[in-house]
Design an enzyme around this catalytic site. Structure first.
Site, PDB file in Angstrom:
ATOM      1  N   GLU A  75      44.473  44.832  40.029  1.00 28.91           N
ATOM      2  CA  GLU A  75      43.224  44.985  39.357  1.00 28.91           C
ATOM      3  C   GLU A  75      43.780  45.034  37.816  1.00 28.91           C
ATOM      4  O   GLU A  75      44.667  45.585  37.311  1.00 28.91           O
ATOM      5  CB  GLU A  75      42.549  46.356  39.323  1.00 28.91           C
ATOM      6  N   SER A  84      44.462  54.481  37.710  1.00 21.82           N
ATOM      7  CA  SER A  84      43.343  54.470  38.452  1.00 21.82           C
ATOM      8  C   SER A  84      42.144  55.307  38.002  1.00 21.82           C
ATOM      9  O   SER A  84      40.989  54.955  38.398  1.00 21.82           O
ATOM     10  CB  SER A  84      43.649  54.827  39.854  1.00 21.82           C
ATOM     11  N   ASN A 116      38.036  51.348  43.768  1.00 19.26           N
ATOM     12  CA  ASN A 116      37.852  52.962  43.958  1.00 19.26           C
ATOM     13  C   ASN A 116      36.481  53.194  43.754  1.00 19.26           C
ATOM     14  O   ASN A 116      35.660  53.979  44.492  1.00 19.26           O
ATOM     15  CB  ASN A 116      38.574  53.729  43.059  1.00 19.26           C
ATOM     16  N   HIS A 148      46.603  47.693  37.594  1.00 14.17           N
ATOM     17  CA  HIS A 148      46.571  48.579  38.682  1.00 14.17           C
ATOM     18  C   HIS A 148      47.010  48.190  39.925  1.00 14.17           C
ATOM     19  O   HIS A 148      46.275  47.381  40.677  1.00 14.17           O
ATOM     20  CB  HIS A 148      45.068  49.126  38.871  1.00 14.17           C
TER      21      HIS A 148
END
Length: 409
Positions: free
Chosen positions: A279, A246, A317, A267
């Site tokens: 992702e 990540s 994120n 991800h």
């Protein structure tokens, strides 16, 4: 706190996040659909940020941000040019029938296709055959990923550092499946079939015949680069090498191999069997057929794939953690208590959790590390971690896992 004060507090945290999402769209980093799906399926939000802008009104969001910027001078409050462009074109959101999206009519929330709507799968994609899956790791994330693939019908070979850890993975999946049987979500026969697809090993050579290998080991660049060098030697030609990182540059991992075109980010979100988002991250060298194959694989495992390029934070994120950090700064500034800030967000925007509840679930150490990565990547002073967050981490108060974070458990 009054209702107006609560709304103003919620807006002060959410509007910069909406502005950031507009920036991401403006840059072409990800499609509007992938930005919205990322936050819906990765964070459980009721609506994606660009849909929210259209709902509130592009002009309203722009003008509110402009007022915030005039007062604060902070870059994150400066309205993105795309907001001006949409307003100038008369695309002020759902009320006008068009904003970031195009709607069936003025005032409608029904999205209709337009020139920027992504084309569906045409059938012309070159997809590599995936018959067997390898996973490296034995932690919570790795175990969840192993379960996801096995439940989708794929034989999975997983590698852990010791036989105890190999056995631990199987035991955790057995426990998860037993709960699903008890709740009527699956049958014992299907649970047994899932377990029958698992093969544990302690040597990486067991991955030699896998069509794709997904690594979910510690977030340390030295450990991961050593693994990718190993996988390059062990895995057959044409095998896809995927990382669940990540935070680390995926291109750096690809550079450890003789096949950077086969290296991709995949991800998952925790817990992997429950969270629908993956992702899919491409480097400059990732081959198109690798991306098509991974997206196809996500669909076959009933996941929602969103696509983006290799930079810190990816979609979710990068949007989520600055908002969480801003909430801590609002607390420090005396704008509200943890309970008041959480209540403002859940009440006015319908988020499943307020920022402090979420920080304690994610882990304050994890949150701080991601915020530091974002600051290093983008360099904006506004991304500097809030002092209170740093203090709690230094004191060992990391959230639910230590029974104390912003709240005591």
């Amino acid at each position: 706190m009054s209702a107006n004060g609560s709304r103003a507090l919620a807006d002060s945290l959410v509007y910069p996040y909406l502005n950031h999402a507009a920036s991401m769209s403006e840059e072409g980093y990800a499609s509007r659909e992938d930005i919205d799906n990322g936050m819906r399926f990765g964070c459980g939000l009721p609506k994606g940020p660009l849909t929210v802008i259209d709902e509130l009104g592009v002009d309203v969001v722009r003008d509110t941000l402009a007022a915030m910027h005039a007062e604060s001078g902070q870059e994150m409050h400066r309205p993105r040019p795309v907001l001006d462009e949409l307003v100038a074109a008369g695309r002020t959101g759902q009320a006008s029938g068009a904003g970031f999206y195009t709607y069936a009519s003025a005032g409608s929330d029904e999205v209709v296709a337009d020139d920027t709507t992504p084309a569906g799968a045409s059938g012309d994609e070159k997809v590599r055959e995936i018959s067997t899956v390898g996973v490296v790791g034995s932690g919570t994330m790795a175990t969840g990923i192993i379960q996801v693939f096995a439940q989708a019908g794929y034989p999975v070979t997983y590698v852990a550092r010791s036989q105890d850890k190999v056995d631990g993975v199987r035991a955790a999946i057995e426990k998860s499946l037993a709960k699903a049987v008890e709740r009527g979500k699956t049958t014992q026969e299907d649970a047994d079939a899932v377990l029958g697809r698992l093969t544990g090993a302690t040597e990486r050579e067991a991955l030699a015949d896998a069509d794709i290998v997904v690594e979910a080991i510690a977030e340390e660049i030295g450990i991961k680069t050593e693994l990718f060098r190993d996988l390059d030697c062990i895995c057959k030609q044409g095998a896809i090498l995927a990382t669940t990182t990540s935070s680390l540059p995926i291109s750096d991992l690809g550079a450890q191999t003789s096949r950077p075109q086969d290296v991709v980010g995949m991800h998952f979100f925790n817990p992997a069997p429950v969270m629908k988002l993956v992702e899919v991250i491409n480097t400059d060298e990732t081959a198109q057929d690798v991306l098509d194959t991974v997206r196809d694989l996500c669909a076959k495992t009933r996941k929602v794939a969103v696509s983006c390029a290799d930079r810190s934070g990816f979609i979710v994120n990068a949007l989520l953690f600055p908002y969480l950090n801003d909430a801590v700064k609002a607390l420090e500034a005396g704008q509200g208590t943890e309970d008041e800030i959480d209540a403002a967000i859940t009440e006015h925007y319908g988020y499943p959790m307020g920022p402090f509840a979420l920080l304690d679930v994610v882990g304050l150490d994890v949150s701080l590390a991601i915020q530091e990565e974002l600051l290093a990547e983008f360099g904006h002073p506004e991304l500097t971690p809030a002092p209170r967050l740093v203090e709690l981490v230094e004191a060992g108060h990391l959230g639910r896992k230590t029974k104390q974070g912003f709240r005591t458990y």
